[in-house]
Design a protein around this motif. Structure first.
Motif, PDB file in Angstrom:
ATOM      1  N   HIS A  93     -17.837  -0.118  19.348  1.00 16.86           N
ATOM      2  CA  HIS A  93     -17.750   1.101  19.889  1.00 16.86           C
ATOM      3  C   HIS A  93     -19.286   0.719  20.397  1.00 16.86           C
ATOM      4  N   ASP A  94     -19.725   1.757  20.859  1.00 21.06           N
ATOM      5  CA  ASP A  94     -21.286   1.557  21.428  1.00 21.06           C
ATOM      6  C   ASP A  94     -22.045   2.524  21.034  1.00 21.06           C
ATOM      7  N   THR A  95     -20.991   3.939  20.522  1.00 22.33           N
ATOM      8  CA  THR A  95     -21.567   5.066  19.540  1.00 22.33           C
ATOM      9  C   THR A  95     -21.532   5.221  18.126  1.00 22.33           C
ATOM     10  N   LEU A  96     -21.982   5.361  17.970  1.00 20.10           N
ATOM     11  CA  LEU A  96     -21.778   5.584  15.726  1.00 20.10           C
ATOM     12  C   LEU A  96     -22.114   6.988  15.566  1.00 20.10           C
TER      13      LEU A  96
ATOM     14  N   LEU B   9     -25.643  -1.408   9.323  1.00 23.93           N
ATOM     15  CA  LEU B   9     -25.515  -0.264   9.682  1.00 23.93           C
ATOM     16  C   LEU B   9     -24.759  -0.517  11.752  1.00 23.93           C
ATOM     17  N   SER B  10     -25.591  -1.673  12.261  1.00 19.46           N
ATOM     18  CA  SER B  10     -24.733  -2.549  13.370  1.00 19.46           C
ATOM     19  C   SER B  10     -23.409  -2.810  13.290  1.00 19.46           C
ATOM     20  N   GLN B  11     -23.300  -3.149  12.241  1.00 20.21           N
ATOM     21  CA  GLN B  11     -21.882  -3.357  12.465  1.00 20.21           C
ATOM     22  C   GLN B  11     -20.531  -2.209  11.622  1.00 20.21           C
ATOM     23  N   MET B  12     -21.326  -1.273  11.403  1.00 22.85           N
ATOM     24  CA  MET B  12     -20.284   0.032  11.095  1.00 22.85           C
ATOM     25  C   MET B  12     -19.979   0.489  12.969  1.00 22.85           C
ATOM     26  N   PHE B  13     -20.266  -0.462  14.514  1.00 28.71           N
ATOM     27  CA  PHE B  13     -20.021   0.497  15.727  1.00 28.71           C
ATOM     28  C   PHE B  13     -19.048  -0.804  15.404  1.00 28.71           C
ATOM     29  N   GLY B  14     -18.275  -1.391  15.179  1.00 28.53           N
ATOM     30  CA  GLY B  14     -16.639  -2.440  15.289  1.00 28.53           C
ATOM     31  C   GLY B  14     -16.820  -2.500  17.089  1.00 28.53           C
TER      32      GLY B  14
ATOM     33  N   ARG C  53     -12.928   7.598  20.178  1.00 35.19           N
ATOM     34  CA  ARG C  53     -13.840   6.277  20.966  1.00 35.19           C
ATOM     35  C   ARG C  53     -15.430   6.588  20.811  1.00 35.19           C
ATOM     36  N   VAL C  54     -15.364   6.932  19.351  1.00 37.50           N
ATOM     37  CA  VAL C  54     -16.460   6.621  18.746  1.00 37.50           C
ATOM     38  C   VAL C  54     -16.349   6.051  17.175  1.00 37.50           C
ATOM     39  N   ALA C  55     -17.532   5.339  16.623  1.00 46.16           N
ATOM     40  CA  ALA C  55     -17.309   4.836  14.949  1.00 46.16           C
ATOM     41  C   ALA C  55     -17.786   6.083  14.069  1.00 46.16           C
TER      42      ALA C  55
ATOM     43  N   VAL D 198     -26.666  10.696  15.518  1.00 45.52           N
ATOM     44  CA  VAL D 198     -26.012   9.735  16.487  1.00 45.52           C
ATOM     45  C   VAL D 198     -26.734   8.684  17.006  1.00 45.52           C
ATOM     46  N   PHE D 199     -26.060   7.165  16.907  1.00 43.39           N
ATOM     47  CA  PHE D 199     -27.123   6.288  17.251  1.00 43.39           C
ATOM     48  C   PHE D 199     -26.156   5.470  18.538  1.00 43.39           C
TER      49      PHE D 199
END
Length: 237
Positions: free
Chosen positions: A87-90, A80-85, A125-127, A180-181
């Motif tokens: 960005h700071d929002t997923l 999950l943390s890698q999905m952010f790439g 803007r976001v992942a 949203v994370f």
């Protein structure tokens, strides 16, 4: 008063802004009066949407995600943390296409089809991740069939993400869910989830969030026939 509203400027009354003269060929005075009344309500609706968005952005920190869930993605396994790439929002969407389904939910499909076209802009803007419980090959086969180019598809078949954040029963039906994370200082937290559903629906209306995330319904709401009472999208016509 909520601190989020403390700096709200004084606004002109919506009715004053909506005092327009006749504009279109052949419209009657009766039509213009009714249209201006409606325009005042539309202005108030826009303002309410913005007030809600301000209040949403001002939410206190949400719960820390209990584990760094591992998913299967098109480029291989990732967390999950890698999905952010970068960005700071997923943003995640739980796709109703679990292993018990031969075909995915038509409502999810029409929504995802609309988002696929918007995804290059959203990803600035976001992942964004689309998550389903079926094996990845099954999810990707439908992505190819539908011609989706930009959606990032992931399988949660090996974890409890869908159960934890969409209240899905592993042996039962799927539930749609938008979550949203955020990631700050390496800590991933839950920020917001769409929590409207059958228990919050008004009489005679389908349960849905507000604002509605489906462009289809937004367009139909502008027409004389509206959404209708017995029509739903299909996978094919």
């Amino acid at each position: 008063m909520n601190d989020a509203y403390a700096s709200t400027p004084t606004l002109k009354p919506a009715r004053e802004l909506a005092n327009l003269p006749p504009r279109f060929p052949g419209e009657s005075a009766e039509y213009r009066r009714a249209r201006n009344d409606l325009l005042a309500e539309e202005i108030e609706l826009r303002r309410q949407i913005e007030r809600v968005a301000v209040q949403r952005r001002a939410l206190p920190p949400g719960g820390i995600v209990p584990e760094d869930y591992r998913f299967d993605g098109e480029a291989g396994p990732l967390t999950l943390s890698q999905m952010f790439g970068a960005h700071d929002t997923l943003v995640t969407y739980n796709w109703m296409f679990g292993p018990q389904r031969g075909r995915p939910c038509p409502m999810c499909t029409v929504l995802l089809s609309a988002w696929d076209g918007e995804m290059p802009d959203i990803l600035q803007r976001v992942a964004f991740a689309v998550i389903g419980r079926s094996p990845l090959d099954k999810l990707l086969a439908f992505k190819q069939e539908r011609g989706w180019k930009h959606l990032r598809i992931y399988s949660s078949a090996g974890n409890t993400f869908n159960r934890d954040y969409a209240a899905e029963d592993p042996t039962g039906d799927d539930n749609p869910a938008v979550n949203v994370f955020t990631r700050r200082g390496g800590v991933v937290r839950h920020f917001w989830a769409e929590e409207m559903g059958p228990s919050t629906a008004d009489p005679g209306q389908d349960p849905r969030g507000a604002p509605d995330l489906m462009p289809l319904w937004t367009i139909l709401d502008m027409t004389p026939g509206g959404r209708g009472t017995d029509w739903y999208p299909k996978l094919a016509y």
